[in-house]
Motif scaffolding. Sequence first.
Motif, PDB file in Angstrom:
ATOM      1  N   UNK A 488       0.893  -1.048   0.061  1.00  0.00           N
ATOM      2  CA  UNK A 488       0.088   0.117  -0.081  1.00  0.00           C
ATOM      3  C   UNK A 488       0.669   1.240   0.128  1.00  0.00           C
ATOM      4  N   UNK A 489       1.845   1.208   0.968  1.00  0.00           N
ATOM      5  CA  UNK A 489       2.859   2.351   1.042  1.00  0.00           C
ATOM      6  C   UNK A 489       3.539   2.673  -0.385  1.00  0.00           C
ATOM      7  N   UNK A 490       3.700   1.357  -1.240  1.00  0.00           N
ATOM      8  CA  UNK A 490       4.502   1.790  -2.495  1.00  0.00           C
ATOM      9  C   UNK A 490       3.733   2.171  -3.593  1.00  0.00           C
ATOM     10  N   UNK A 491       2.595   1.985  -3.383  1.00  0.00           N
ATOM     11  CA  UNK A 491       1.650   2.492  -4.435  1.00  0.00           C
ATOM     12  C   UNK A 491       0.942   3.732  -4.379  1.00  0.00           C
ATOM     13  N   UNK A 515       0.432  12.066   2.545  1.00  0.00           N
ATOM     14  CA  UNK A 515       1.116  13.150   1.934  1.00  0.00           C
ATOM     15  C   UNK A 515       2.334  12.922   1.980  1.00  0.00           C
ATOM     16  N   UNK A 516       2.954  12.619   3.091  1.00  0.00           N
ATOM     17  CA  UNK A 516       4.354  12.241   3.484  1.00  0.00           C
ATOM     18  C   UNK A 516       4.812  11.328   2.720  1.00  0.00           C
ATOM     19  N   UNK A 517       4.085  10.083   2.889  1.00  0.00           N
ATOM     20  CA  UNK A 517       4.526   8.986   1.998  1.00  0.00           C
ATOM     21  C   UNK A 517       4.432   9.183   0.427  1.00  0.00           C
ATOM     22  N   UNK A 522       8.147  10.360  -4.274  1.00  0.00           N
ATOM     23  CA  UNK A 522       8.478  11.145  -5.428  1.00  0.00           C
ATOM     24  C   UNK A 522       7.228  11.483  -5.966  1.00  0.00           C
ATOM     25  N   UNK A 523       6.051  11.305  -5.505  1.00  0.00           N
ATOM     26  CA  UNK A 523       4.953  11.584  -6.359  1.00  0.00           C
ATOM     27  C   UNK A 523       4.203  12.884  -6.027  1.00  0.00           C
TER      28      UNK A 523
END
Length: 726
Positions: A488-491, A515-517, A522-523
């Motif tokens: 989840x954190x990678x998508x 938003x930090x994640x 880099x999104x």
Amino acid sequence: MEVKILNEKQQFILSLLQGRRLKEAVDELERIFWNKPETEINTIKTTYEYMLKYMLDGVKDPERYKLHDKLIQETLELSDKYFIEAFDGISNRIYHQRRRTDKPRLDNVTYGSLLATLEGFNDELAVSNLVEDKENINHVLARHEKALADLFPKAWLSNSWTLAEREEANQFLESKLLSENDLSLFISAVTLGLLSLFDARKFAWLIEAYKKNFVFASPRALVGLVMVINHQKNRLAYYPELNAQLSFLFEDKKTTDLVNDIYLQFLQSQETEKIDKKMREEIIPEMMKNASSMQDLKLGFEEAEDEEGHNPDWQEAMEKSGMGDKIREINELQMQGADVYMSSFSTLKGYPFFYSIQNWFYPFEKRHSTVYYEFGDQDEKGSIVDLILNSGLFCNSDKYSLCFTFQHIPKSQRDAMLSQLTEQQMGGLEEEQKMAKLQELTEKPSVITNQYVHDLYRFFKLFRFKNDFPDIFSSHINFHEIEQFDFIKKDSGYLNDLAKVFLKNEHYERAIEMYELLKDNKNVSFELFQKKGYCYQMTNQYELAIESYIKADTLKPDNVWTNRHLAYSYRASGEHEKALFYYLAVEKAQPNNLSILFYIGMCYTAMGKYEEALQYFFKMDFLKQNSKRAWRAIGWCSFISGKLEQSQNYYMKVLENKPSAIDYLNAGHVEWSLGNIKQAVAMYNQALSLYQDKDKFIELLLKDKPHLIEQGIPQRDIPLLIDLLN
């Protein structure tokens, strides 16, 4: 030993094992359960002692860490076994009560025998219907439901499965004759059991149940897996084979998409009480009021109908009444997965059907005796039962409640009601198209999981023994922090979905985390910094809000929304000059925006530039007649700049239009400064009567002491005037 003490000891041993302090945990377990067979604990102790001895002797053992994890796993399972047996003897929780009363009998019933009974149900009922043998129909239904009533507690209350039991359970997944509804109930029972007692074989069986790609049962199995992973996450660290299976499972994008949907559905369910309150206190009363007002409108029923059979005045009247807005609000909440029916159906869970725990989990089935006896085996398209069965609006529990409610309504009326339930969403389709569309909707995995989550919510909130179960909806749900859900954190798509939900539901700190994640991925976009800044602003973290808004402004300069919120954040931080810079930038784009004019005036006032401030307040007064906001601003700014007669004139206007306590207080300041002490005392007494708290009044009056002194009021007169008040 008391339940509380026993529970504390269990938690202590679990904490030791989670800290990998195996020796202490085994010693503590041995002390508590000194009367248990020595061989079970001694096997673990002996193996661990040899492992430590080899380590002390310097023996290189590449399997040491695996063995250590294996021994912790075995100790956890042994601890579970001992404690659950101890609780069975003293606990009044329904789980342990039922283990005491039902489990001994159910241990003699095999999964294989229950499967055989369930597999024969369809054919037996079909034959009985063919010969119209009502007595045999009753017997078939009763036997089927008796098997379900045994299957559920057998799976829910059982100890860890043996290999033989796992093989029997596998037959449920391979059977071509078992209905998906029966399998779904079995899946729910296994899930509920895993929440009380972790069992690797049951967990692996749930994985297999999902992988079978059943239309209805597999999504339910995935919800079960998500629940168990969340509840038993500390256990899974010691089961590498299960983690490997999960990793393989989550390589499939369809599966991870559905897990993300389930996460959002659980989060949305946590807002149900808020939505329930909104429905009860705002939406439904407003709709009832608007419906009442619509009855008084002349809708033109006497006029000729248009080609579609609808008078266009109806829609116009509905929009004018505000009813359309409320219906759209409900529809929007539904589209977001919100549980808008909890309020309506929570009072309909008192039927005897809901006394049995398994019925909270059984999918809506028209051949369940409670439905069958009332409506029969209706196969015709568009029947009342088919409409309920295929409705995507209601969860299974609510479908049963709806059915039981219809039993008390004459057939003609209930058929009309059911047609209305689908008319709004299926309007314009032919009857067969409607049913096909409804069926297509009900077979979407995300719809199935959403309905099941709503079923679970009702069970954990409304079941009469709900306090005996851990309420999974009351705990902090953070699936993305669980190792197994690391995808989840990678998508960025999943993170955006989560951020939207948190932002919409005003969970600003959690939205900031998303938003930090996203930033770490880099999104980045100007919208990300806008939203992040807004969350900081709403949590009064103005410096961080300004930092985010400036980044948004860098990516997309001169955005009106960004400038306005930058101005607000600077003003809230007391940096009025910087706030003024951005308010003036907004004014260029929106020269007649009354709020912007007001805040520009407030900034000038705070900076001591009263003439500039008054220009903006007068412009407000010009643009909007009878603006109390403008009058108050002109009155106050005139007062502190020494234009007392002008201030008096504007406060008199304010006092003629439903004044507040602060209006009387400020008007009192003006009268006193003009030397009108009697009028000042009268104004202050009015303010005091509205505040109904003299200390509060005095605090506010003294806060304005510098302004009073500046307008010529002697400091020594202030306490004297206070004593003149009532």
